[in-house]
Structure formats: structure tokens, C-alpha cells
Scaffold this motif. Structure first.
Motif, mmCIF file in Angstrom:
data_model
loop_
_atom_site.group_PDB
_atom_site.id
_atom_site.type_symbol
_atom_site.label_atom_id
_atom_site.label_comp_id
_atom_site.label_asym_id
_atom_site.label_seq_id
_atom_site.Cartn_x
_atom_site.Cartn_y
_atom_site.Cartn_z
ATOM 1 N N PRO A 183 0.802 -1.230 0.000
ATOM 2 C CA PRO A 183 0.000 0.000 0.000
ATOM 3 C C PRO A 183 0.831 1.274 0.000
ATOM 4 O O PRO A 183 0.471 2.252 -0.668
ATOM 5 C CB PRO A 183 -0.826 -0.120 1.287
ATOM 6 C CG PRO A 183 -0.911 -1.582 1.547
ATOM 7 C CD PRO A 183 0.409 -2.133 1.100
ATOM 8 N N SER A 184 1.952 1.286 0.712
ATOM 9 C CA SER A 184 2.778 2.493 0.766
ATOM 10 C C SER A 184 3.353 2.839 -0.603
ATOM 11 O O SER A 184 3.391 4.016 -1.000
ATOM 12 C CB SER A 184 3.919 2.306 1.778
ATOM 13 O OG SER A 184 3.411 2.191 3.085
ATOM 14 N N ILE A 185 3.791 1.841 -1.333
ATOM 15 C CA ILE A 185 4.354 2.090 -2.666
ATOM 16 C C ILE A 185 3.274 2.599 -3.613
ATOM 17 O O ILE A 185 3.478 3.578 -4.354
ATOM 18 C CB ILE A 185 5.013 0.809 -3.208
ATOM 19 C CG1 ILE A 185 6.186 0.388 -2.309
ATOM 20 C CG2 ILE A 185 5.491 1.021 -4.647
ATOM 21 C CD1 ILE A 185 6.776 -0.965 -2.649
ATOM 22 N N VAL A 186 2.110 1.972 -3.577
ATOM 23 C CA VAL A 186 1.001 2.388 -4.453
ATOM 24 C C VAL A 186 0.541 3.804 -4.108
ATOM 25 O O VAL A 186 0.325 4.650 -4.991
ATOM 26 C CB VAL A 186 -0.170 1.393 -4.340
ATOM 27 C CG1 VAL A 186 -1.394 1.908 -5.099
ATOM 28 C CG2 VAL A 186 0.242 0.021 -4.859
ATOM 29 N N LEU A 187 0.400 4.096 -2.810
ATOM 30 C CA LEU A 187 -0.041 5.430 -2.379
ATOM 31 C C LEU A 187 1.009 6.488 -2.700
ATOM 32 O O LEU A 187 0.672 7.636 -3.000
ATOM 33 C CB LEU A 187 -0.337 5.420 -0.882
ATOM 34 C CG LEU A 187 -1.614 4.687 -0.462
ATOM 35 C CD1 LEU A 187 -1.638 4.461 1.043
ATOM 36 C CD2 LEU A 187 -2.849 5.478 -0.902
ATOM 37 N N GLY A 188 2.291 6.113 -2.645
ATOM 38 C CA GLY A 188 3.339 7.059 -3.007
ATOM 39 C C GLY A 188 3.205 7.512 -4.447
ATOM 40 O O GLY A 188 3.332 8.704 -4.756
ATOM 41 N N ILE A 189 2.911 6.580 -5.323
ATOM 42 C CA ILE A 189 2.697 6.937 -6.734
ATOM 43 C C ILE A 189 1.446 7.799 -6.881
ATOM 44 O O ILE A 189 1.430 8.796 -7.612
ATOM 45 C CB ILE A 189 2.589 5.655 -7.586
ATOM 46 C CG1 ILE A 189 3.916 4.878 -7.548
ATOM 47 C CG2 ILE A 189 2.214 5.997 -9.028
ATOM 48 C CD1 ILE A 189 3.842 3.497 -8.168
ATOM 49 N N ALA A 190 0.385 7.444 -6.135
ATOM 50 C CA ALA A 190 -0.868 8.200 -6.215
ATOM 51 C C ALA A 190 -0.721 9.624 -5.707
ATOM 52 O O ALA A 190 -1.431 10.535 -6.154
ATOM 53 C CB ALA A 190 -1.953 7.468 -5.421
ATOM 54 N N THR A 191 0.210 9.846 -4.769
ATOM 55 C CA THR A 191 0.419 11.181 -4.199
ATOM 56 C C THR A 191 0.737 12.214 -5.268
ATOM 57 O O THR A 191 0.307 13.371 -5.196
ATOM 58 C CB THR A 191 1.563 11.131 -3.162
ATOM 59 O OG1 THR A 191 1.171 10.267 -2.083
ATOM 60 C CG2 THR A 191 1.869 12.506 -2.601
ATOM 61 N N ILE A 192 1.480 11.803 -6.274
ATOM 62 C CA ILE A 192 1.875 12.724 -7.348
ATOM 63 C C ILE A 192 0.644 13.302 -8.043
ATOM 64 O O ILE A 192 0.637 14.455 -8.484
ATOM 65 C CB ILE A 192 2.777 11.995 -8.367
ATOM 66 C CG1 ILE A 192 4.055 11.503 -7.669
ATOM 67 C CG2 ILE A 192 3.123 12.894 -9.548
ATOM 68 C CD1 ILE A 192 4.933 10.613 -8.535
ATOM 69 N N PHE A 193 -0.416 12.517 -8.097
ATOM 70 C CA PHE A 193 -1.616 12.943 -8.812
ATOM 71 C C PHE A 193 -2.706 13.503 -7.892
ATOM 72 O O PHE A 193 -3.600 14.215 -8.358
ATOM 73 C CB PHE A 193 -2.192 11.759 -9.599
ATOM 74 C CG PHE A 193 -1.205 11.103 -10.526
ATOM 75 C CD1 PHE A 193 -0.939 11.657 -11.772
ATOM 76 C CD2 PHE A 193 -0.516 9.962 -10.145
ATOM 77 C CE1 PHE A 193 -0.017 11.066 -12.630
ATOM 78 C CE2 PHE A 193 0.401 9.359 -10.991
ATOM 79 C CZ PHE A 193 0.651 9.923 -12.234
#
Length: 438
Positions: A198-208
Motif C-alpha cells: 500500500p505504501s508504494i502504491v499510495l506514493g505513486i498516487a500522491t503525485i496525482f
């Protein structure tokens, strides 16, 4: 100037318009930041559940576990201020994404630990990677929310801590119980692998999903942007004691007092979060899934108390006693846990009181330093306070592990955590009420 006047001067009809605007901002920012913090907190404290199997598999002592759990905060301490200054320079969106992706990768690597040295190194690197996330979010919210609305917002964001306990306890117990031995991997190894995703996926989502500043928010109208910016400018102009440079912040005696108070808050908090599964097990609960389910009860109680206290603090604009009272209640909870022995019901009552009392002061505390910090001083000062207090995250688990090893019980450790919370509560009385109650 009061926020009502700011809203009126910006062309808004009344306070209700301002309330609607900040609800809009809150719904846009807080839920996503909460989910990110849940991921962060799971990766930080899931070692407490992994401990139930990992210590036996790797032949680690309680002291080795406590030292490894605490070394996280050495890395956190060393990199926190530079991280917050970098966030101010490059923007929250990119920097928070970097933090989350990095810590997710490192967290997954714990599945391959086999020696104490490897455990220590990865815990240090995890702390270095995560450094800046929490103080960065606190700083980020100062870009959007005026101070007299901020306690409730921060309290909502920090409900991620007990929510991580509510979700993480049963989830961790389920993973460890039902995946143990799958593909020849122990349950605690699957725990680290699954909960890093989840942390890796949310990190990518943060950019958007995040916007750096109100001025750049496409989801706000020009009038709404003007209201937010004017409110924050008016707040800065209306504070006679605000520090704006890093040098001013670190020369101010109140900074040392803030560091000491928050150290006590964090000491009390991590005495619980790293040891909750062990304390529940000591009360007589057996089976990792059952331990996870019982561990969720104190955190559920803490969520209710945190939200209620944050809302009431903003409504009354009273800051000191909203931190003092929970800390004293948390101390009482620790003492009940120490006296509970094998009484599961009494232990859960004490753990619930300790959870609410130790976790609730976290968000409410930040109304104190934000009353006299702004600009670069806020970026450095918030990070410095959090970094210094984070050393309590090193002291607390190591001290508790050591005391458990030499005494064979958690009793003395619980009384120590209670005493630290009382000390921090008394120190808050040194903060002038007229400075922070606004």
C-alpha cells in the motif's frame, strides 16, 4: 483579524461560506493523507506483530527487538529537519511521494532479515526514509488551514494512528496465521511483504492527488483561493510573537520546552504501539488473530476521543488543558495495565484509556508551537521538535524491552510510561495560555 472578517472582506456572505470552503478543503486533503499515514504507521509498527513469531524464529531477545524497534528513530532524528526543508523547497507532492515509495521498498526487505545487525540496519534505513512525512504533513496543513481551525484537521489526520491499529491488528494477525508456511515462508515474512505494497502504491498516487499550495489548486475557484490566502496572511500579521526564521526559532527558549513536552507525548505513545500485541498476550489472550482483534479495541476508543477532543479544542479555542487532561488519563491507563495481571477485561480498560490518553495529545500539541512559528521557522521548527521527540521512540521500546528482560514483566515499564506522561502534562503549564489559546 478574525477569520470572519477575512471571509467578509473577500466577498463571502458569512461564516457559513468559510465553513463550507474549509470542509471542501478538508474532504480533498485529509482522507488521502490519513490513508497515507495508515500505510506509514503500519510499516513502522507492524514489527510489533511480527515479533510474536520472528523472535522465536531468529532467536532474538526482547532487548534486541527493543533496540531494533528504537533504532528507527535514530535515522528519523538525523534526517527529519533536512527532509522538511527539502519539502518546503520542492513541494509536498513530489517529496511525500518520494518518502512513501522509499519506505515501502525498505519495509518489504524486512522479510529477508536473518541477523540482529540486518534488523538494526533496516530499521535505521526505514527511519531515514520515513523522516519528514509526519512533520511534512503538519507543515503542509499550515499552507492551507488557519491556526484556529487546524487542531481538528490535524486530529482527523492523526486518527490514522489508531485506525492503523484497528485495521493493522486483525490484518496482521490474519496474515501471520493463514500465510504461515505458504511458499516455505513464515507468516511474519508475508506480513512485511504484504503491508509494504500500500505504501508504494499510495506514493505513486500522491503525485496525482496532492496540490502543493492553495494558489495552485484547480479545484478551488479564484474567490476561494483568495479567501484562504487572505486568512493565512491575516493570521501571520495578527501574531505579535511569531518567529519567521530558523535562527529565531532555535534561539527561542520555548522551542526547548516544546521539544521536552512532545518527547513525553511520544514516549507515552510508543510505549503502547510497539508493545500492544505483547501486552494483550500477557493479559491471557492466545492466538495471533485473537491478539490482533483484541488489540483493535483500545485503538477504536482512541479514535472517538481524538476526534471529539480536536473538535472541542477548536470550538473553545482552549489548547493547554486539551493536551494535559488526556496525558493524565493515559498515565492512569498505564497504571491500570500494570495492576491488571491476567485480568483481560481490566487490561483492556487500561489499554483503552492508555491508547486514548497517549495518542490524543499528538495532534492537539501542534497548536502550541504553531502559535509562534511561521515561514522557514515553521518548516525547521516543526521538524526539529518532532525529530527530538522522535528520540523517545528510540528510548521507549529499548527501555521497555530491557526492563522486560531483567524483570520478566511489563509492570515497571508501564509505571515508567505513566510517570513520563505526568511530567509532560505538568510542563505544559509553563506555556502561557494567552499565547496559544486562539
Amino acid at each position: 483579524m478574525q477569520i470572519d472578517a477575512v471571509v467578509a472582506s473577500a466577498g463571502s456572505a458569512d461564516r457559513e461560506a468559510g465553513d463550507r470552503l474549509y470542509r471542501k478543503i478538508a474532504w480533498r486533503l485529509i482522507p488521502f493523507l490519513m490513508i497515507c499515514y495508515v500505510g506509514a504507521y503500519l510499516d513502522r509498527v507492524n514489527v510489533g506483530f511480527a515479533k510474536l513469531q520472528m523472535l522465536n524464529d531468529l532467536q532474538f531477545s526482547e532487548t534486541i527487538y527493543g533496540l531494533g524497534a528504537g533504532i528507527f528513530f535514530i535515522g528519523y532524528f538525523l534526517f527529519e529537519v533536512p527532509s522538511n526543508l527539502m519539502l518546503q523547497r520542492v513541494g509536498a507532492r513530489i517529496w511525500i511521494a518520494r518518502i512513501m515509495i522509499t519506505w515501502g521498498i525498505i519495509s518489504a526487505c524486512f522479510a529477508f532479515v536473518s541477523t540482529p545487525l540486518q534488523f538494526y540496519i533496516l530499521r535505521f534505513l526505514l527511519g531515514a526514509a520515513e523522516a519528514g512525512f509526519y512533520p511534512g504533513v503538519i507543515l503542509y496543513l499550515t499552507y492551507w488551514i488557519p491556526s484556529h481551525r487546524r487542531s481538528q484537521m490535524i486530529a482527523l489526520f492523526m486518527t490514522a494512528i489508531p485506525i492503523a491499529g484497528i485495521v493493522g491488528g486483525p490484518l496482521s494477525g490474519w496474515i501471520m496465521q493463514y500465510f504461515d508456511g505458504h511458499q516455505a515462508l513464515a507468516g511474519w515474512k508475508w506480513l512485511f511483504l504484504f503491508e509494504a505494497i500500500p505504501s508504494i502504491v499510495l506514493g505513486i498516487a500522491t503525485i496525482f492527488c496532492l496540490t502543493d499550495r492553495p494558489e495552485k489548486a484547480r479545484w478551488l475557484s479564484e474567490q476561494e483561493k483568495a479567501i484562504v490566502v487572505s486568512a493565512l496572511d491575516a493570521q501571520a500579521q495578527n501574531s505579535e510573537s511569531t518567529l519567521t526564521t530558523m535562527g529565531e526559532a532555535f534561539r527561542n527558549p520555548r522551542m526547548l520546552l516544546m521539544c521536552m513536552i512532545y518527547f513525553c507525548v511520544i514516549m507515552g505513545q510508543y510505549g503502547l504501539t510497539f508493545w500492544m500485541p505483547t501486552l494483550v498476550k500477557s493479559a491471557g489472550v492466545t492466538g495471533v488473530l485473537q491478539i490482533g482483534l483484541f488489540s483493535a479495541i483500545p485503538y477504536t476508543f482512541a479514535v472517538v476521543v481524538m476526534i471529539s477532543a480536536g473538535r472541542n479544542s477548536d470550538r473553545t479555542r482552549e489548547r493547554r488543558w486539551h493536551v494535559i487532561v488526556p496525558m493524565l488519563a493515559g498515565a492512569l491507563g498505564y497504571m491500570i495495565v500494570a495492576a491488571a495481571g491476567g485480568n483481560v477485561t481490566l487490561a483492556l480498560i487500561g489499554l483503552s484509556l492508555a491508547a486514548a490518553g497517549a495518542i490524543t495529545p499528538g495532534p492537539l500539541f501542534w497548536a502550541l508551537p504553531s502559535a509562534f512559528l511561521a515561514g522557514t521557522a515553521a518548516a525547521a521548527g516543526i521538524a526539529a521538535i518532532n525529530a527530538f521527540a522522535g528520540l523517545a521512540g528510540f528510548v521507549s521500546p529499548y527501555l521497555i524491552g530491557y526492563l522486560r528482560d531483567i524483570t520478566g514483566t511489563s509492570t515497571i515499564a508501564m509505571y515508567t510510561s505513566a510517570a513520563v506522561l505526568v511530567l509532560g502534562a505538568l510542563a505544559i503549564l509553563k506555556v502561557p495560555a494567552k499565547l496559544v489559546n486562539r
